[in-house]
Structures are given as C-alpha cells and as structure tokens.
Design a protein around this motif. Structure first.
Motif, PDB file in Angstrom:
ATOM      1  N   ASP A  71       5.077  -1.861  -0.185  1.00 52.60           N
ATOM      2  CA  ASP A  71       6.007  -2.845   0.370  1.00 52.60           C
ATOM      3  C   ASP A  71       6.558  -2.280   1.675  1.00 52.60           C
ATOM      4  O   ASP A  71       7.073  -1.160   1.707  1.00 52.60           O
ATOM      5  CB  ASP A  71       7.153  -3.122  -0.603  1.00 52.60           C
ATOM      6  CG  ASP A  71       6.673  -3.779  -1.893  1.00 52.60           C
ATOM      7  OD1 ASP A  71       5.787  -4.648  -1.816  1.00 52.60           O
ATOM      8  OD2 ASP A  71       7.188  -3.419  -2.969  1.00 52.60           O
ATOM      9  N   TYR A 121       6.092   6.414   2.996  1.00 54.34           N
ATOM     10  CA  TYR A 121       5.245   5.787   1.984  1.00 54.34           C
ATOM     11  C   TYR A 121       4.349   6.861   1.377  1.00 54.34           C
ATOM     12  O   TYR A 121       3.539   7.483   2.078  1.00 54.34           O
ATOM     13  CB  TYR A 121       4.381   4.691   2.610  1.00 54.34           C
ATOM     14  CG  TYR A 121       5.157   3.661   3.401  1.00 54.34           C
ATOM     15  CD1 TYR A 121       5.786   2.585   2.774  1.00 54.34           C
ATOM     16  CD2 TYR A 121       5.254   3.760   4.791  1.00 54.34           C
ATOM     17  CE1 TYR A 121       6.483   1.635   3.504  1.00 54.34           C
ATOM     18  CE2 TYR A 121       5.953   2.818   5.530  1.00 54.34           C
ATOM     19  CZ  TYR A 121       6.568   1.756   4.885  1.00 54.34           C
ATOM     20  OH  TYR A 121       7.261   0.827   5.621  1.00 54.34           O
ATOM     21  N   ARG A 135       0.694  -2.071  -7.852  1.00 58.78           N
ATOM     22  CA  ARG A 135       0.905  -1.340  -6.602  1.00 58.78           C
ATOM     23  C   ARG A 135       0.092  -0.060  -6.497  1.00 58.78           C
ATOM     24  O   ARG A 135      -0.007   0.517  -5.404  1.00 58.78           O
ATOM     25  CB  ARG A 135       2.396  -1.018  -6.432  1.00 58.78           C
ATOM     26  CG  ARG A 135       3.246  -2.245  -6.091  1.00 58.78           C
ATOM     27  CD  ARG A 135       4.724  -1.938  -6.208  1.00 58.78           C
ATOM     28  NE  ARG A 135       5.560  -3.013  -5.685  1.00 58.78           N
ATOM     29  CZ  ARG A 135       5.853  -4.137  -6.328  1.00 58.78           C
ATOM     30  NH1 ARG A 135       5.350  -4.334  -7.548  1.00 58.78           N
ATOM     31  NH2 ARG A 135       6.618  -5.058  -5.780  1.00 58.78           N
ATOM     32  N   GLN A 173       4.609  -9.156  -1.295  1.00 54.32           N
ATOM     33  CA  GLN A 173       3.800 -10.137  -0.579  1.00 54.32           C
ATOM     34  C   GLN A 173       3.631 -11.444  -1.360  1.00 54.32           C
ATOM     35  O   GLN A 173       3.428 -12.505  -0.765  1.00 54.32           O
ATOM     36  CB  GLN A 173       2.417  -9.550  -0.274  1.00 54.32           C
ATOM     37  CG  GLN A 173       1.591 -10.342   0.732  1.00 54.32           C
ATOM     38  CD  GLN A 173       2.131 -10.231   2.141  1.00 54.32           C
ATOM     39  OE1 GLN A 173       2.447  -9.142   2.587  1.00 54.32           O
ATOM     40  NE2 GLN A 173       2.239 -11.346   2.834  1.00 54.32           N
ATOM     41  N   THR A 224       3.483  -6.449   2.988  1.00 51.81           N
ATOM     42  CA  THR A 224       2.895  -5.248   2.402  1.00 51.81           C
ATOM     43  C   THR A 224       1.693  -4.795   3.220  1.00 51.81           C
ATOM     44  O   THR A 224       1.198  -5.504   4.091  1.00 51.81           O
ATOM     45  CB  THR A 224       2.439  -5.494   0.954  1.00 51.81           C
ATOM     46  OG1 THR A 224       1.471  -6.547   0.955  1.00 51.81           O
ATOM     47  CG2 THR A 224       3.591  -5.884   0.060  1.00 51.81           C
ATOM     48  N   GLN A 272      -2.034  -2.035   2.598  1.00 49.28           N
ATOM     49  CA  GLN A 272      -2.829  -1.282   1.615  1.00 49.28           C
ATOM     50  C   GLN A 272      -3.390  -0.011   2.246  1.00 49.28           C
ATOM     51  O   GLN A 272      -3.817  -0.017   3.406  1.00 49.28           O
ATOM     52  CB  GLN A 272      -3.981  -2.135   1.077  1.00 49.28           C
ATOM     53  CG  GLN A 272      -3.563  -3.213   0.092  1.00 49.28           C
ATOM     54  CD  GLN A 272      -2.913  -4.414   0.756  1.00 49.28           C
ATOM     55  OE1 GLN A 272      -3.356  -4.861   1.816  1.00 49.28           O
ATOM     56  NE2 GLN A 272      -1.863  -4.945   0.150  1.00 49.28           N
ATOM     57  N   SER A 331       3.334  -7.229  -5.629  1.00 48.89           N
ATOM     58  CA  SER A 331       3.997  -6.669  -4.457  1.00 48.89           C
ATOM     59  C   SER A 331       4.975  -7.706  -3.933  1.00 48.89           C
ATOM     60  O   SER A 331       5.014  -8.847  -4.403  1.00 48.89           O
ATOM     61  CB  SER A 331       2.988  -6.319  -3.356  1.00 48.89           C
ATOM     62  OG  SER A 331       2.465  -7.504  -2.762  1.00 48.89           O
ATOM     63  N   THR A 346      12.075  -4.133  -1.165  1.00 51.98           N
ATOM     64  CA  THR A 346      11.356  -3.754  -2.386  1.00 51.98           C
ATOM     65  C   THR A 346      11.916  -4.425  -3.633  1.00 51.98           C
ATOM     66  O   THR A 346      11.382  -4.229  -4.726  1.00 51.98           O
ATOM     67  CB  THR A 346      11.409  -2.227  -2.588  1.00 51.98           C
ATOM     68  OG1 THR A 346      12.782  -1.802  -2.641  1.00 51.98           O
ATOM     69  CG2 THR A 346      10.692  -1.501  -1.455  1.00 51.98           C
ATOM     70  N   THR A 385      -0.777  -0.213  -2.751  1.00 48.34           N
ATOM     71  CA  THR A 385      -0.129  -1.328  -2.060  1.00 48.34           C
ATOM     72  C   THR A 385       1.327  -0.950  -1.828  1.00 48.34           C
ATOM     73  O   THR A 385       2.066  -0.689  -2.781  1.00 48.34           O
ATOM     74  CB  THR A 385      -0.199  -2.620  -2.893  1.00 48.34           C
ATOM     75  OG1 THR A 385      -1.576  -2.992  -3.056  1.00 48.34           O
ATOM     76  CG2 THR A 385       0.532  -3.756  -2.187  1.00 48.34           C
TER      77      THR A 385
END
Length: 514
Positions: free
Chosen positions: A64, A337, A380, A245, A55, A57, A243, A68, A62
C-alpha cells in the motif's frame, strides 16, 4: 481534442463534469455523478488510480503506497452509504483490533487502542489514571459531531444553499459543541488539570499527528474528538482484503458501468477561467505528448490547495492565493516498504503499531514510526512471507535542498530498519525486498506539490467551519480531497466528494439543467 473513443455525444440536457485526480475523493465524486446521469471524464497523471491509497507490486509482494487502513465501512458509514447508492458491494475487510498498538519510549508493553469501547476505557484507566473526565468530554463531543456529520452539512458554507444545508443538519444536541469550537486538545487538557501528564500528552501527540498533522497543543478539539473515537465500535478502522487498491477498483467499476471515463497518464496542466467561471482544462497525454483542451460545465479538482493555485496560474484569486501561501509548512512522508520472511514478524503482531524512539536519530519530525503489517492470507504477501510498511512525517524542504539525495534516502532507510529491528527480526536472511519513498517520490507518482501528504493541519484556523470550502471562489470550480472538510483519510475525502455532488446537483436543479 481527445480521441473519439474516450468521449460520447452530449445532449443539451446532459452536463459534463471533468474531475482532476483519481484519488479516492475524485473517484467517489466521479462515480456518484456518473450514476446520477452526468457525463464524467476523470483524468490523472499516474499509472494506476487511487492516489495515496493505491498500491504497487514487487517480487510477489503488494505494498500500500500510503493509506493502510479504512474507516467508514460499518453500516451507515460513508463508504457503506456511497457503495449502496452505487449498487456495488463493499470490499471484503476485517476490523482492526486493536486499531493501533502504541509504544512509548523505553516501554515494552504497548497502549492498545481497542475497538471494544469498554475494553478501551479500561485500557485508558490503567494507562492514564485520572484522565477519564477528559475522555468523557471527547465522547460527548464525538457523538454530537458524528450525528451532525451524518446529516451531510456543508462546511464551511459559501452561499445561501450551503448555509441552509448546514442549518438543516443542526439539532439541539449539536449545540454542545459550540462552546468548544475554539478549543484545542491542549486547552482541554489544561481545563482538566492534565497538562503535566507526560505519558498522556505523548500518546495524544503521536495519535493526533497521524490524523490531524499537528500535535495535541494545536489540534482543534472537535476534530480530535472524532479522530480519537472513530477506532471504536460501532465505527472502527478496517484492514482491506487484497490491498487498498480494491477500494478504488470498486469505484472505477461503478464509474465505467455508468458511462464515466477514466484516463490515466493524462496530466492536467491548466484550468481555464472565462467570464469569471471555470470552463476548460489543458491536458497532456503522457504517452503521446499530445496536448488538448477539454471544456466542461463543472470542474472538480481532487488536488491539494497548493496544486489548485498552480493550475489556475494568474487566474487564482489574490485572496485565495495569499491564504494558501500563508499556510504553515505541510508535512511530507518517508515510507519504508519491506518484504520479509514471516519469521521476521513476532507472533500475534497487531496490524498497526506506532513507535516513539527516545533517540537523537533523524527519523521524522518526532522520532516516530507508524507501522502496518500484513496478515497471512490477506493478499499482500506470498505464503510464508509478510509486508512491513513503516512511515514517518518529515519536513519536505531537506529532500529538495539536499546535494546528495541518495545518501539522505539511504541514511533514513538504515535508521528506520535499525529502529524497527528492536521489535521485528530484520536480518539479511529475513529481508527479501527493501524500498523507500520520500517527498520527491510522492510528488513524482501522485503529483502532489512537493510531495506533501495528509492534507492541511487541523488547527483552529483551518478545520471545519474555518477551513477551505469545496466551493472555490471561482464558479463551477470545486475542490475535493484532504484540503477540505472533514480532512484526510478515505472516509474524509469521500465526505468531501459527497458534499460537492450535493452542491452541483442543487445548482443544476436551480438552473433546470442536468
């Protein structure tokens, strides 16, 4: 040599393993081996672990990077089994229901891939009348294949131990799959007189492109049986809290607890082969520029087969190198994104959507977008905000051959937003952050050759028993990840990692070492 703070003394009874790549496959193999008493060093050129399941930021959002959703978190699923062995908790997650809402061109009502099997069956019967015998075949093949995979077969086998492990996984019910080993989904559709059912084929093309990299005509039927059924209970696809992560973070915690070492910003530039065996790697510290060589008893490459050939250089076996060179061109991805106001997202929006656009636009290979949307409180997005991640498969070549990369990227971005605006409310007042990734982005941050994603297309010549083995032609060199059986996704690469661990354990037990 590496700084002493990153190494520990070796004993004659402890084998050292170097893992190249901290994607989920590499992290899983490393954590399992460290837990079983091996000295493990894992190296990755990126800033954070996780590979295509990591991920980043931006402005409180946040995102991915690639993956996902997760399979294999259910009781008995691959992540559940591995985390239980490691003695760590599974990440918090919620089932995706529907797993995906698929919108065909010109249609405003989606085909909902429900988690409940009975509900999904009713949806199919409504959407695709007369197709139930085809789905019944997939269900029977899935059950046999799923039970078979749960017994940890080694595919494709490369020595007697692999073959023994494979035969141990076979049961009488497994034999139902044998007549269909050379079937594609297209073959099955023709067998049931469904070859002209346009809506059904379009739906299958869209879904299978996500999981197999190729359309229904080319996808191996046995692979499709699993890919199309894993969304239903008692299995399912899951949305992680926080996330993607957190999956790699949990594995890193287990790895370091058991004495394994993870070094980010360390690029492996070469795999050394001596006396016909993999023996060492050349590493470049990206922070200092220092170059060193580290030896190992086993080397695990969590990379694409294309990357593996490059790392071996002139030591790559000629037959292996030719086979990789002959692979059909793999896909890259364009990913958008978006950080948005919550008002941009329709009420009751599913977590995952797929759109096929009846246009001549440039988005992707089939004018489609796969979209993942955050939920309130899932970690997220700030309160009152949401993330929208939209991806499409693309040919990688134009992104490297273009004379105006920025213009091409902007063109794809604008077209994607225009398409998404037919479902979401994307206006200047609702758009907070806009960012895009291309194959060039993925190569830069993941190290994957040309930024390819999703592994090898699951055609007959490259799936399961016909695919690339974990056991490479070079002794003590192993391959994990989406280039090997059973394919892409965090669950798939974790299966490949478990297979490699089993093979190393068996080899070490035969030689009396650990």
């Amino acid at each position: 040599m590496l700084n002493n703070s990153h190494t520990k003394s070796r004993s004659h009874c402890q084998s050292r393993v170097i893992v190249i790549g901290a994607g989920i496959g590499g992290l899983t193999a490393a954590a399992l081996l460290a837990h079983r008493g091996y000295e493990v060093l894992i190296l990755d050129q990126a800033i954070v672990p996780g590979g295509c399941a990591s991920t980043f930021q931006r402005q409180g959002f946040t995102f991915d990077v690639g993956a996902t959703q997760v399979a294999g978190l259910e009781p008995g699923g691959i992540h559940d089994r591995i985390f239980a062995e490691l003695g760590i908790d599974l990440p918090a997650a919620t089932p995706c229901d529907p797993a995906c809402a698929v919108f065909l061109p010109g249609e405003t009502t989606p085909i909902n891939v429900w988690r409940n099997p009975e509900k999904w069956q009713k949806e199919r019967q409504c959407q695709f009348p007369g197709s139930e015998p085809f789905w019944a075949l997939l269900a029977s093949l899935f059950k046999a294949s799923w039970d078979f995979q749960g017994r940890n077969p080694v595919l494709p086998p490369r020595n007697l131990w692999d073959l023994w492990q494979l035969t141990q996984a076979v049961r009488s019910q497994t034999l139902i799959t044998v007549p269909y080993m050379l079937f594609t989904v297209g073959d099955a559709l023709r067998a049931y007189g469904l070859e002209n059912e346009h809506r059904l084929r379009t739906f299958l093309d869209l879904q299978l492109k996500l999981y197999s990299q190729v359309n229904a005509e080319e996808t191996a039927l046995l692979y499709a049986a699993t890919a199309l059924a894993v969304s239903q209970a008692p299995q399912g696809l899951f949305h992680l809290q926080g996330s993607m992560q957190v999956l790699s973070d949990h594995l890193v915690t287990a790895l370091e607890r058991d004495g394994g070492k993870l070094l980010m910003r360390h690029t492996v530039e070469k795999i050394h082969v001596s006396d016909g065996k993999a023996t060492a790697v050349t590493i470049r510290n990206q922070k200092t520029g220092e170059v060193c060589q580290e030896t190992a008893d086993h080397i695990i490459a969590n990379v694409t087969v294309q990357n593996l050939v490059k790392l071996l250089g002139d030591k790559a076996p000629r037959g292996y190198k030719r086979r990789v060179a002959k692979l059909p061109s793999p896909s890259g991805a364009f990913v958008l994104y978006l950080g948005v106001e919550a008002s941009a997202v329709p009420a009751d929006c599913p977590p995952h959507l797929q759109f096929l656009y009846d246009t001549n636009g440039a988005i992707g290979e089939n004018n489609s977008l796969f979209v993942s949307v955050s939920h309130p409180g899932d970690g997220r997005a700030p309160e009152g905000k949401a993330t929208i991640i939209a991806s499409s498969f693309v040919d990688v070549k134009p992104w490297w051959q273009t004379e105006d990369y920025k213009a091409l990227k902007q063109k794809f971005t604008q077209e994607a937003i225009s398409h998404l605006n037919k479902y979401f409310y994307l206006k200047p007042e609702t758009l907070i952050h806009v960012e895009a990734a291309t194959p060039r982005t993925f190569q830069r941050y993941t190290g994957r050759e040309q930024g390819i994603v999703g592994g090898i297309g699951q055609r007959i010549p490259t799936f399961g028993p016909f695919g690339f083995a974990n056991r490479t032609p070079i002794p003590r060199l192993w391959l994990v990840g989406d280039s090997t059986h059973p394919g892409e996704g965090t669950a798939g690469v974790s299966y490949s990692a478990l297979t490699v661990v089993m093979q190393i354990e068996a080899q070490m037990s035969r030689t009396g070492n650990k």
